[in-house]
Design a protein around this motif. Structure first.
Motif, PDB file in Angstrom:
ATOM      1  N   GLN A  68       0.820  -1.207   0.000  1.00 33.51           N
ATOM      2  CA  GLN A  68       0.000   0.000   0.000  1.00 33.51           C
ATOM      3  C   GLN A  68       0.860   1.266   0.000  1.00 33.51           C
ATOM      4  OE1 GLN A  68      -2.783  -0.236   3.236  1.00 33.51           O
ATOM      5  NE2 GLN A  68      -3.615  -2.197   2.574  1.00 33.51           N
ATOM      6  N   GLU A  69       0.296   2.325  -0.590  1.00 31.37           N
ATOM      7  CA  GLU A  69       0.881   3.675  -0.590  1.00 31.37           C
ATOM      8  C   GLU A  69       2.188   3.770  -1.377  1.00 31.37           C
ATOM      9  OE1 GLU A  69       1.175   4.958   3.431  1.00 31.37           O
ATOM     10  OE2 GLU A  69      -0.970   4.798   3.818  1.00 31.37           O
ATOM     11  N   TRP A  70       2.349   2.902  -2.380  1.00 33.94           N
ATOM     12  CA  TRP A  70       3.496   3.002  -3.268  1.00 33.94           C
ATOM     13  C   TRP A  70       3.015   3.516  -4.623  1.00 33.94           C
ATOM     14  CZ3 TRP A  70       8.650   0.557  -2.792  1.00 33.94           C
ATOM     15  CH2 TRP A  70       8.933   0.168  -1.475  1.00 33.94           C
ATOM     16  N   THR A  71       3.911   4.158  -5.361  1.00 31.61           N
ATOM     17  CA  THR A  71       3.606   4.550  -6.735  1.00 31.61           C
ATOM     18  C   THR A  71       3.728   3.302  -7.602  1.00 31.61           C
ATOM     19  OG1 THR A  71       4.472   6.777  -6.370  1.00 31.61           O
ATOM     20  CG2 THR A  71       4.248   6.034  -8.656  1.00 31.61           C
ATOM     21  N   ILE A  72       2.596   2.819  -8.114  1.00 28.49           N
ATOM     22  CA  ILE A  72       2.564   1.531  -8.803  1.00 28.49           C
ATOM     23  C   ILE A  72       2.170   1.730 -10.263  1.00 28.49           C
ATOM     24  CG2 ILE A  72       1.320  -0.663  -8.982  1.00 28.49           C
ATOM     25  CD1 ILE A  72       1.193  -0.742  -5.955  1.00 28.49           C
ATOM     26  N   VAL A  73       2.902   1.071 -11.146  1.00 26.22           N
ATOM     27  CA  VAL A  73       2.528   0.974 -12.557  1.00 26.22           C
ATOM     28  C   VAL A  73       2.158  -0.480 -12.810  1.00 26.22           C
ATOM     29  CG1 VAL A  73       3.304   1.163 -14.938  1.00 26.22           C
ATOM     30  CG2 VAL A  73       3.990   2.889 -13.266  1.00 26.22           C
ATOM     31  N   GLU A  74       0.891  -0.700 -13.128  1.00 25.37           N
ATOM     32  CA  GLU A  74       0.378  -2.061 -13.295  1.00 25.37           C
ATOM     33  C   GLU A  74       0.705  -2.577 -14.701  1.00 25.37           C
ATOM     34  OE1 GLU A  74      -1.511  -5.405 -11.730  1.00 25.37           O
ATOM     35  OE2 GLU A  74      -1.308  -3.472 -10.708  1.00 25.37           O
ATOM     36  N   ILE A  75       1.233  -3.813 -14.758  1.00 24.71           N
ATOM     37  CA  ILE A  75       1.500  -4.467 -16.037  1.00 24.71           C
ATOM     38  C   ILE A  75       0.450  -5.552 -16.234  1.00 24.71           C
ATOM     39  CG2 ILE A  75       3.170  -5.708 -17.447  1.00 24.71           C
ATOM     40  CD1 ILE A  75       4.017  -2.874 -16.675  1.00 24.71           C
ATOM     41  N   ASP A  76      -0.350  -5.384 -17.263  1.00 27.35           N
ATOM     42  CA  ASP A  76      -1.417  -6.343 -17.540  1.00 27.35           C
ATOM     43  C   ASP A  76      -1.021  -7.204 -18.736  1.00 27.35           C
ATOM     44  OD1 ASP A  76      -3.812  -7.638 -17.337  1.00 27.35           O
ATOM     45  OD2 ASP A  76      -5.039  -5.834 -17.375  1.00 27.35           O
ATOM     46  N   HIS A  77      -1.969  -7.992 -19.229  1.00 28.78           N
ATOM     47  CA  HIS A  77      -1.692  -8.871 -20.368  1.00 28.78           C
ATOM     48  C   HIS A  77      -1.329  -8.059 -21.605  1.00 28.78           C
ATOM     49  CE1 HIS A  77      -5.545  -7.717 -22.096  1.00 28.78           C
ATOM     50  NE2 HIS A  77      -6.105  -7.956 -20.926  1.00 28.78           N
ATOM     51  N   LEU A  78      -0.723  -8.724 -22.575  1.00 28.84           N
ATOM     52  CA  LEU A  78      -0.351  -8.069 -23.823  1.00 28.84           C
ATOM     53  C   LEU A  78      -1.602  -7.745 -24.640  1.00 28.84           C
ATOM     54  CD1 LEU A  78       2.645 -10.248 -25.065  1.00 28.84           C
ATOM     55  CD2 LEU A  78       2.754  -7.825 -24.474  1.00 28.84           C
ATOM     56  N   PRO A  79      -1.615  -6.626 -25.346  1.00 31.98           N
ATOM     57  CA  PRO A  79      -2.680  -6.392 -26.326  1.00 31.98           C
ATOM     58  C   PRO A  79      -2.642  -7.500 -27.384  1.00 31.98           C
ATOM     59  CG  PRO A  79      -1.449  -4.382 -25.898  1.00 31.98           C
ATOM     60  CD  PRO A  79      -0.691  -5.493 -25.247  1.00 31.98           C
ATOM     61  N   PRO A  80      -3.792  -7.897 -27.934  1.00 34.53           N
ATOM     62  CA  PRO A  80      -3.839  -9.029 -28.882  1.00 34.53           C
ATOM     63  C   PRO A  80      -2.842  -8.918 -30.037  1.00 34.53           C
ATOM     64  CG  PRO A  80      -6.055  -8.433 -28.227  1.00 34.53           C
ATOM     65  CD  PRO A  80      -5.144  -7.405 -27.613  1.00 34.53           C
ATOM     66  N   ASP A  81      -2.721  -7.750 -30.663  1.00 30.63           N
ATOM     67  CA  ASP A  81      -1.810  -7.605 -31.805  1.00 30.63           C
ATOM     68  C   ASP A  81      -0.363  -7.860 -31.401  1.00 30.63           C
ATOM     69  OD1 ASP A  81      -3.921  -7.062 -33.457  1.00 30.63           O
ATOM     70  OD2 ASP A  81      -3.628  -4.893 -33.459  1.00 30.63           O
ATOM     71  N   GLU A  82       0.032  -7.371 -30.215  1.00 26.80           N
ATOM     72  CA  GLU A  82       1.399  -7.591 -29.743  1.00 26.80           C
ATOM     73  C   GLU A  82       1.613  -9.050 -29.361  1.00 26.80           C
ATOM     74  OE1 GLU A  82       2.264  -4.771 -26.666  1.00 26.80           O
ATOM     75  OE2 GLU A  82       1.742  -3.058 -27.920  1.00 26.80           O
ATOM     76  N   ALA A  83       0.585  -9.680 -28.803  1.00 28.17           N
ATOM     77  CA  ALA A  83       0.667 -11.099 -28.458  1.00 28.17           C
ATOM     78  C   ALA A  83       0.853 -11.944 -29.714  1.00 28.17           C
ATOM     79  CB  ALA A  83      -0.594 -11.529 -27.708  1.00 28.17           C
ATOM     80  N   ILE A  84       0.136 -11.603 -30.775  1.00 26.80           N
ATOM     81  CA  ILE A  84       0.257 -12.338 -32.036  1.00 26.80           C
ATOM     82  C   ILE A  84       1.662 -12.179 -32.615  1.00 26.80           C
ATOM     83  CG2 ILE A  84      -0.527 -12.373 -34.443  1.00 26.80           C
ATOM     84  CD1 ILE A  84      -3.341 -11.666 -33.357  1.00 26.80           C
TER      85      ILE A  84
END
Length: 534
Positions: free
Chosen positions: A193-209
């Motif tokens: 808690q209370e940290w500056t967080i940048v969330e990394i989610d799944h790849l966009p479909p085009d980049e995954a392909i």
């Protein structure tokens, strides 16, 4: 930029200048009237090229913006293997020329040891002997503080702290990071808690392909077909990388690969036949190891075995629910009670969120929790989930979907609302032979028959009857019910011979069951009258 970042330090000559922004090379500092040369690269394994890392431009810009706003620490957060290390590597390769010094540290045990065990860093800062003496006298904290102080004494410096997955360890040092003069980019599965967080989610479909096609050129398929396959891999960076490499190595066709993922996910023997390089994703310390797909995924998530027992029990219970779905607190508390877990579980749920095993979704009114499908798979495979464990819950869900046409209180669309709960259990336990599973399949097939999904109802009903026939203790009436439903489904599909056979056999079973009950009553009455003890 000033060549005298601090009054006590004097930056002199350098090897060359990058983009006119800073000097890169050995930098000469004056510490306490003594000149010391500090290299631009303070550690090994610092990435300089990120061409192989696709996309993530939005996340990189967010990190850059945070650090430019005098927030010295940014925590890159996401599920294991999602691409946190790759984002950090691409940030260093892209923005590294804006820093006078760069360091990359990987946490193996603790944050303090990551700083004090890197000999290249200690030599670069000219404190190797001082740190060794402090450690020999069991003063690890002092040694850690000395390394941090020396880093703070330098001109504009970026330190990447990779794989810092212990939330307590991070929180212990939060004030130190928050007051640092250099920038810290931390990758972690945890969300303190209370940290500056940048969330990394799944790849966009085009980049995954693109990633899949780059790593598996022998697996030919249209973009649309690949999109369907990669969605089954949750567009998870590491999972796509491993599956693509394994398919390419074993010469698996797209159609075969699609069937493998649909039926066995990553646990098929063909997919795991060869060990493959596990680079690109993951910490640089482990980037050149070789392993098959399921073993490396377990390597990434094996820390699940060391979490507290109560946390494991909640994860096991959570894994019984439909995947990639958010559930509100009230629902989860009732769900956990069905599995004999304590009522007050919110604190444990919050701990699991902070440690990266669950995700939290907060709206204006209620808090909800969700488990990533890959973590769900790890929980199912490695925390011993089976039909016997879930028997009470299976019976509960079977009752929720039970639909009786003759019962006025049974409303079909209300019963349908619980269909996802039943389907998840079917996915988990379809091949297990318990009475509870048979009953669940039986009532789900009947529900689907009422809704008009005859083909899926047929598969469920056939399996429900098969299980019942294999059970020695099940009664004839239950067998009749399963045969009758299967017969009704065949009738709906237009297969009247099959329907006739099942319905006539079912009627005979029911008559035999009634006869057995009558005969038993008569026998007991005769024995009682003869005053015999049985």
């Amino acid at each position: 930029m000033s060549s005298t970042p601090h009054k006590k330090n004097v930056v002199e000559n350098s090897a060359f200048q990058a983009e006119g922004s800073i000097h890169i090379g050995d930098i000469t500092y004056n510490f306490n009237d003594k000149e010391v040369k500090i290299p631009h690269l303070l550690t090994n394994n610092i990435p300089s090229n990120a061409d192989h890392i696709l996309g993530r431009d939005t996340e990189l810009q967010t990190i850059s913006t945070h650090l430019a706003q005098n927030k010295p620490t940014v925590l890159v957060n996401g599920i294991g293997g999602i691409g946190k290390t790759s984002v950090a590597a691409k940030y260093v390769a892209t923005f590294g020329n804006q820093y006078t010094h760069l360091a990359w540290l990987t946490v193996q045990s603790s944050v303090a040891e990551a700083f004090t065990n890197d000999l290249v860093l200690l030599k670069s800062l000219h404190i190797e002997q001082d740190v060794r003496q402090l450690i020999e006298t069991q003063r690890l904290t002092d040694a850690f503080k000395l390394v941090v102080k020396k880093l703070n004494d330098l001109n504009k410096t970026l330190v990447v702290l990779d794989n810092a997955n212990n939330p307590d360890d991070l929180i212990t040092h939060k004030n130190l990071f928050d007051t640092a003069k250099c920038h810290y980019l931390i990758t972690s599965r945890t969300q303190p808690q209370e940290w500056t967080i940048v969330e990394i989610d799944h790849l966009p479909p085009d980049e995954a392909i693109k990633l899949f096609q780059n790593l598996a050129p022998s697996v030919l398929a249209s973009k649309e077909d690949l999109k369907g396959l990669l969605s089954k891999l949750f567009y998870h960076t590491l999972l796509i990388e491993l599956v693509a490499k394994a398919a390419n190595k074993s010469k698996i066709s797209f159609i075969t690969l699609e069937n493998i993922v649909n039926e066995k996910f990553i646990h098929d023997t063909k997919l795991n036949k060869h060990a493959i390089k596990t680079g690109v994703s993951g910490s640089f310390e482990n980037s050149f190891k070789r392993a098959n797909v399921q073993k490396y995924i377990w390597f990434i998530f094996q820390s699940i075995t060391s979490i507290p027992d109560k946390s494991k029990e909640l994860l096991r219970a959570f894994a019984l629910l439909p995947i990639a779905t958010s559930f509100e607190e009230d629902f989860l508390e009732k769900h956990f009670q069905l599995l004999d877990l304590e009522e007050c579980v919110i604190d444990i749920l919050d701990d699991l969120v902070e440690s990266g095993w669950l995700n939290e979704a907060v709206d204006k009114e209620k808090t909800a929790y969700k488990m990533h499908p890959l973590i769900t798979d790890v929980v199912v495979k490695h925390l011993d989930i089976n039909a016997n464990y879930a028997d009470k819950y299976i019976n509960h869900v079977a009752e929720l979907i039970l639909f009786d046409n003759a019962e006025p209180s049974h409303i079909l669309h209300e019963k349908k609302k619980n269909e996802p709960l039943a389907e998840r259990l079917v996915d988990l336990f379809f091949n297990e032979n318990t009475e509870g599973v048979s009953m669940l399949l039986h009532w789900l097939s009947w529900l689907k028959k009422q809704l008009g999904f005859f083909k899926s109802a047929l598969k469920l009903s056939k399996r429900a009857l098969q299980i019942a026939q294999n059970l020695t203790h099940i009664d004839e009436v239950s067998l009749f019910e399963r045969q009758a439903v299967l017969g009704q489904i065949y009738k709906s599909l237009g297969n009247y011979p099959k329907a006739t056979d099942l319905l006539s056999d079912g009627l005979l079973l029911k008559l035999l069951g009634v006869f057995d009950k009558i005969f038993g009553i008569v026998l007991k009455t005769v024995v009682y009258l003869l005053n015999l003890d049985i």
